[in-house]
Design a protein around this motif. Structure first.
Motif, PDB file in Angstrom:
ATOM      1  N   ILE A   1       0.903  -1.162  -0.060  1.00  0.00           N
ATOM      2  CA  ILE A   1      -0.074   0.125  -0.095  1.00  0.00           C
ATOM      3  C   ILE A   1       0.963   1.391  -0.172  1.00  0.00           C
ATOM      4  O   ILE A   1       0.570   2.360  -0.388  1.00  0.00           O
ATOM      5  CB  ILE A   1      -0.915  -0.030   1.080  1.00  0.00           C
ATOM      6  CG1 ILE A   1      -2.007  -1.332   0.943  1.00  0.00           C
ATOM      7  CG2 ILE A   1      -1.547   1.375   1.350  1.00  0.00           C
ATOM      8  CD1 ILE A   1      -2.954  -1.261   2.111  1.00  0.00           C
TER       9      ILE A   1
ATOM     10  N   LEU B   1       1.771   4.225  -3.751  1.00  0.00           N
ATOM     11  CA  LEU B   1       0.795   4.510  -4.773  1.00  0.00           C
ATOM     12  C   LEU B   1       1.402   5.485  -5.515  1.00  0.00           C
ATOM     13  O   LEU B   1       2.405   6.302  -5.511  1.00  0.00           O
ATOM     14  CB  LEU B   1      -0.256   5.266  -3.891  1.00  0.00           C
ATOM     15  CG  LEU B   1      -1.072   4.260  -2.799  1.00  0.00           C
ATOM     16  CD1 LEU B   1      -2.219   5.223  -2.186  1.00  0.00           C
ATOM     17  CD2 LEU B   1      -1.742   3.229  -3.726  1.00  0.00           C
TER      18      LEU B   1
ATOM     19  N   ASP C   1       3.389   9.184  -4.711  1.00  0.00           N
ATOM     20  CA  ASP C   1       4.202   9.446  -3.580  1.00  0.00           C
ATOM     21  C   ASP C   1       5.311   9.834  -4.318  1.00  0.00           C
ATOM     22  O   ASP C   1       6.052   9.644  -5.312  1.00  0.00           O
ATOM     23  CB  ASP C   1       4.353   8.129  -2.808  1.00  0.00           C
ATOM     24  CG  ASP C   1       3.201   7.483  -1.995  1.00  0.00           C
ATOM     25  OD1 ASP C   1       2.065   8.302  -1.955  1.00  0.00           O
ATOM     26  OD2 ASP C   1       2.973   6.351  -2.022  1.00  0.00           O
TER      27      ASP C   1
ATOM     28  N   VAL D   1       0.154  10.645  -1.061  1.00  0.00           N
ATOM     29  CA  VAL D   1      -0.811  10.070  -1.649  1.00  0.00           C
ATOM     30  C   VAL D   1      -1.305   8.949  -0.641  1.00  0.00           C
ATOM     31  O   VAL D   1      -2.644   8.940  -0.250  1.00  0.00           O
ATOM     32  CB  VAL D   1      -0.772   9.563  -2.867  1.00  0.00           C
ATOM     33  CG1 VAL D   1      -2.010   8.793  -3.350  1.00  0.00           C
ATOM     34  CG2 VAL D   1      -0.388  10.704  -3.970  1.00  0.00           C
ATOM     35  N   THR D   2      -0.343   8.119  -0.053  1.00  0.00           N
ATOM     36  CA  THR D   2      -0.694   6.923   0.727  1.00  0.00           C
ATOM     37  C   THR D   2      -1.246   7.762   2.156  1.00  0.00           C
ATOM     38  O   THR D   2      -2.153   7.303   2.675  1.00  0.00           O
ATOM     39  CB  THR D   2       0.678   6.267   0.862  1.00  0.00           C
ATOM     40  OG1 THR D   2       1.223   5.812  -0.008  1.00  0.00           O
ATOM     41  CG2 THR D   2       0.253   5.374   2.212  1.00  0.00           C
TER      42      THR D   2
ATOM     43  N   ILE E   1      -2.846  10.818   2.375  1.00  0.00           N
ATOM     44  CA  ILE E   1      -4.123  11.201   2.180  1.00  0.00           C
ATOM     45  C   ILE E   1      -5.070   9.867   2.273  1.00  0.00           C
ATOM     46  O   ILE E   1      -6.335  10.110   2.801  1.00  0.00           O
ATOM     47  CB  ILE E   1      -4.212  11.893   0.746  1.00  0.00           C
ATOM     48  CG1 ILE E   1      -3.522  13.177   0.814  1.00  0.00           C
ATOM     49  CG2 ILE E   1      -5.712  12.265   0.258  1.00  0.00           C
ATOM     50  CD1 ILE E   1      -3.324  13.823  -0.288  1.00  0.00           C
ATOM     51  N   VAL E   2      -4.671   8.853   1.509  1.00  0.00           N
ATOM     52  CA  VAL E   2      -5.851   7.705   1.570  1.00  0.00           C
ATOM     53  C   VAL E   2      -5.886   7.283   2.783  1.00  0.00           C
ATOM     54  O   VAL E   2      -7.388   6.773   3.163  1.00  0.00           O
ATOM     55  CB  VAL E   2      -5.261   6.759   0.512  1.00  0.00           C
ATOM     56  CG1 VAL E   2      -5.932   5.510   0.637  1.00  0.00           C
ATOM     57  CG2 VAL E   2      -5.014   7.019  -0.970  1.00  0.00           C
TER      58      VAL E   2
ATOM     59  N   ILE F   1      -8.467   9.503   4.802  1.00  0.00           N
ATOM     60  CA  ILE F   1      -9.579   9.299   4.468  1.00  0.00           C
ATOM     61  C   ILE F   1     -10.566   8.022   5.045  1.00  0.00           C
ATOM     62  O   ILE F   1     -11.595   8.156   5.465  1.00  0.00           O
ATOM     63  CB  ILE F   1      -9.884   9.527   2.921  1.00  0.00           C
ATOM     64  CG1 ILE F   1      -9.515  10.670   2.179  1.00  0.00           C
ATOM     65  CG2 ILE F   1     -11.303   8.965   2.388  1.00  0.00           C
ATOM     66  CD1 ILE F   1      -9.346  10.901   1.012  1.00  0.00           C
ATOM     67  N   VAL F   2      -9.637   6.789   4.953  1.00  0.00           N
ATOM     68  CA  VAL F   2     -10.368   5.589   5.510  1.00  0.00           C
ATOM     69  C   VAL F   2     -10.387   5.858   6.753  1.00  0.00           C
ATOM     70  O   VAL F   2     -11.356   5.429   7.512  1.00  0.00           O
ATOM     71  CB  VAL F   2      -9.089   4.561   5.065  1.00  0.00           C
ATOM     72  CG1 VAL F   2      -9.595   3.349   5.587  1.00  0.00           C
ATOM     73  CG2 VAL F   2      -9.296   4.262   3.504  1.00  0.00           C
TER      74      VAL F   2
END
Length: 60
Positions: free
Chosen positions: A19, A22, A25, A40-41, A43-44, A47-48
């Motif tokens: 993971i 991404l 990154d 990006v990792t 941010i993901v 959000i999760v």
């Protein structure tokens, strides 16, 4: 102990399911030095976790 278990689980998932790499990154490699910034990792994951906390608060 719960926080340690959560950190362990996150590390396990990121290591075995790839993971942390991404698209988006930032990676700089120059000589023997490597700088890795997983924007990006991050941010993901944010959000999760926000969705999980929202649903825990909503149904509690």
């Amino acid at each position: 102990m719960i926080a340690g278990a959560i950190i362990f689980a996150i590390g396990f998932i990121m290591h075995f399911f790839n993971i942390g790499r991404l698209p988006g990154d930032i990676v700089f490699k120059k000589g023997n030095t490597t700088f890795y910034f997983p924007i990006v990792t991050s941010i993901v994951i944010s959000i999760v976790l926000s969705v999980i906390v929202y649903f825990i608060g909503r149904f509690r």
